[in-house]
Design a protein around this motif. Structure first.
Motif, short mmCIF file in Angstrom:
data_model
loop_
_atom_site.label_atom_id
_atom_site.label_comp_id
_atom_site.label_asym_id
_atom_site.label_seq_id
_atom_site.Cartn_x
_atom_site.Cartn_y
_atom_site.Cartn_z
N GLN A 177 0.95 -1.09 0.18
CA GLN A 177 -0.05 -0.15 0.03
C GLN A 177 0.82 1.26 0.19
OE1 GLN A 177 -3.74 -0.50 0.10
NE2 GLN A 177 -3.23 1.68 -0.98
N ASP A 178 1.89 1.10 0.64
CA ASP A 178 2.92 2.25 0.51
C ASP A 178 3.71 2.55 -0.62
OD1 ASP A 178 1.93 2.92 3.15
OD2 ASP A 178 3.40 1.72 4.31
N LYS A 179 3.78 1.67 -1.43
CA LYS A 179 4.74 1.76 -2.63
C LYS A 179 3.69 2.29 -3.87
CE LYS A 179 8.05 -1.70 -1.36
NZ LYS A 179 8.84 -2.68 -1.74
N LEU A 180 4.55 3.01 -4.75
CA LEU A 180 3.96 3.75 -5.91
C LEU A 180 4.27 2.91 -7.09
CD1 LEU A 180 5.78 7.24 -5.70
CD2 LEU A 180 3.14 6.76 -5.32
N ILE A 181 3.43 2.96 -8.03
CA ILE A 181 3.47 2.36 -9.31
C ILE A 181 4.01 3.53 -10.13
CG2 ILE A 181 2.54 1.06 -11.16
CD1 ILE A 181 2.63 -0.70 -8.41
N PHE A 182 5.13 3.53 -10.78
CA PHE A 182 5.41 4.72 -11.46
C PHE A 182 5.16 4.36 -12.93
CE2 PHE A 182 7.95 8.26 -13.02
CZ PHE A 182 8.15 8.95 -12.07
N VAL A 183 4.62 5.46 -13.74
CA VAL A 183 4.19 5.17 -15.25
C VAL A 183 4.96 6.39 -15.88
CG1 VAL A 183 2.37 5.30 -16.73
CG2 VAL A 183 1.96 4.34 -14.47
N ALA A 184 5.81 5.80 -17.03
CA ALA A 184 6.18 7.00 -17.85
C ALA A 184 5.57 6.69 -19.26
CB ALA A 184 7.58 6.71 -17.69
N ASP A 185 5.14 7.80 -20.20
CA ASP A 185 4.55 7.58 -21.25
C ASP A 185 4.35 9.04 -21.56
OD1 ASP A 185 2.73 7.35 -23.54
OD2 ASP A 185 2.66 5.27 -22.68
N ASP A 186 4.94 9.35 -22.81
CA ASP A 186 4.56 10.69 -23.48
C ASP A 186 3.02 11.04 -23.91
OD1 ASP A 186 5.07 8.92 -25.61
OD2 ASP A 186 5.72 10.41 -26.90
N ARG A 231 10.30 2.80 -2.17
CA ARG A 231 9.43 3.54 -2.35
C ARG A 231 8.50 3.21 -3.58
NH1 ARG A 231 10.35 8.94 -0.70
NH2 ARG A 231 8.18 9.33 -1.47
N VAL A 232 9.02 2.46 -4.67
CA VAL A 232 8.54 2.35 -5.82
C VAL A 232 8.26 0.97 -5.98
CG1 VAL A 232 8.50 2.68 -8.32
CG2 VAL A 232 9.40 4.40 -6.78
N GLY A 233 7.23 0.28 -6.43
CA GLY A 233 7.09 -1.26 -6.68
C GLY A 233 7.17 -1.79 -8.05
N VAL A 234 6.69 -0.91 -8.87
CA VAL A 234 7.13 -1.18 -10.39
C VAL A 234 7.25 -0.13 -11.20
CG1 VAL A 234 6.09 -2.58 -12.14
CG2 VAL A 234 5.95 -3.55 -10.10
N LEU A 235 7.86 -0.11 -12.26
CA LEU A 235 7.87 1.09 -13.21
C LEU A 235 7.06 0.16 -14.55
CD1 LEU A 235 8.94 3.46 -14.63
CD2 LEU A 235 10.94 2.34 -15.37
N LEU A 259 18.91 1.91 -8.13
CA LEU A 259 17.78 1.48 -9.10
C LEU A 259 17.57 0.28 -9.56
CD1 LEU A 259 17.81 4.94 -11.30
CD2 LEU A 259 16.57 4.67 -9.09
N LYS A 260 18.64 -0.55 -9.72
CA LYS A 260 18.73 -1.73 -10.32
C LYS A 260 17.91 -2.83 -9.86
CE LYS A 260 22.47 -3.67 -7.50
NZ LYS A 260 21.70 -4.60 -7.19
N ASP A 261 17.29 -2.87 -8.57
CA ASP A 261 16.31 -3.71 -8.17
C ASP A 261 14.82 -3.49 -8.65
OD1 ASP A 261 18.39 -5.15 -6.88
OD2 ASP A 261 18.41 -4.16 -5.16
N LEU A 262 14.71 -2.40 -9.35
CA LEU A 262 13.24 -1.95 -9.66
C LEU A 262 12.84 -2.84 -10.85
CD1 LEU A 262 10.68 -0.27 -9.43
CD2 LEU A 262 12.06 1.46 -10.82
N HIS A 263 11.66 -3.56 -10.54
CA HIS A 263 11.16 -4.26 -11.83
C HIS A 263 10.60 -3.48 -12.88
CE1 HIS A 263 11.68 -8.16 -9.86
NE2 HIS A 263 10.79 -7.65 -8.68
#
Length: 307
Positions: A177-186, A231-235, A259-263
């Motif tokens: 619940q405390d982790k973000l899903i980070f979304v990158a899209d133009d 802080r971040v669960g998945v990108l 950052l390397k452990d980020l899925h």
């Protein structure tokens, strides 16, 4: 087979170098536009088009090409301009977006250029056609506009963005619940589609408009503990983005200790035989073609450890 493997190898040399190839074309007038060559199947003289009832007003008709019936979209009309005239002298770009094949009617096709993604910039604010642009660049001292094809296609045939009840049923996200899903899209349309789908899982979302913006923010989030996964669960990242593409973003993440452990899930309208080689080279964890909300949701659940 050797030819295909050579071609794959040549294309993958662009990966991690933040480069792309653009096919340049014109609609009406002198303005140039560009489309990523990876999305293009072929370019051909516009064949006779068949009118059909209840077609969208931007679809000039359908063409029968290599045993397949393809809708032909007038890109000038679809972006608020006047229709392209005398289509018998024009061309169609056959391209694959979002798991389907379309034909884009254009007035003329020029050439293919190889360019750095850092030369591709967000569109200027206040530009007349800005709502239909994802980026701009300069070629031969002239502006080239890169259209938001996902927006155009969504206006013609809106995509379903709801995650099915079966995917959500019994889901307990309290552990993340405390982790973000980070979304990158133009593409604002694509970002909204992803946000809507993942918000329905009860997850917190943060977004960025390109890879460079995402990388800067991810490094900020990693500063407190030295590991962004606190802080971040998945990108979830698009591939085609101005300033820094998704492949280069992934490579930067996997080469950074904090950052390397980020899925990383690469989520893109790009398709074709080259993608798996590229995904493997940069070290992405998953690759999903746009846009199927259940597949995206299931991938996020998998990498969050919720399955």
């Amino acid at each position: 087979m050797a030819g295909i493997l050579d071609s794959v190898n040549q294309r993958t040399q662009l990966v991690g170098q933040n480069r792309l190839e653009l096919l340049l074309f014109k609609l009406r007038g002198r303005q140039r536009f560009g489309i990523n060559v990876f999305k293009v199947r072929e370019v051909l003289q516009c064949p006779p088009l068949t009118a059909m009832p209840k077609l969208n007003k931007f679809v000039r008709g359908v063409a029968h090409i290599r045993g397949q019936t393809i809708s032909v979209i007038d890109l000038s009309l679809a972006t608020g301009g006047k229709p392209i005239e005398d289509i018998s002298k024009c061309f169609i770009i056959i391209a694959e977006y979002n798991r389907s094949v379309q034909g884009f009617l254009v007035n003329s096709v020029e050439r293919i250029i190889n360019i750095n993604w850092d030369s591709i910039l967000p569109p200027p604010k206040g530009a007349g056609r800005a709502s239909y642009l994802t980026a701009v660049t300069e070629v031969d001292n002239e502006l080239v506009e890169i259209l938001d094809v996902e927006k155009i296609l969504n206006e013609i045939s809106p995509l379903k963005t709801d995650v099915s009840a079966e995917v959500i049923a019994g889901l307990d996200v309290s552990a993340v619940q405390d982790k973000l899903i980070f979304v990158a899209d133009d593409s604002s349309v694509a970002r909204n589609q992803v946000v809507k789908a993942l918000t329905s899982l009860g997850l917190k979302i943060e977004t960025a408009k390109n890879g460079m913006e995402a990388l800067v923010r991810l490094r900020e989030l990693a500063e407190d503990t030295g590991n962004v996964t606190d802080r971040v669960g998945v990108l979830v990242s698009d591939i085609e983005m101005p300033e820094m593409d998704g492949y280069t973003l992934t490579a930067e993440i996997k080469n950074s200790p904090e950052l390397k452990d980020l899925h990383v899930i690469l989520h893109t309208s790009l398709s074709g035989v080259f993608n798996q080689a590229m995904v493997k080279k940069v070290g992405a964890d998953d690759f999903i073609a746009k846009f199927h909300p259940d597949e995206l949701a299931n991938s996020v659940k998998k990498w969050l450890g919720l399955e």
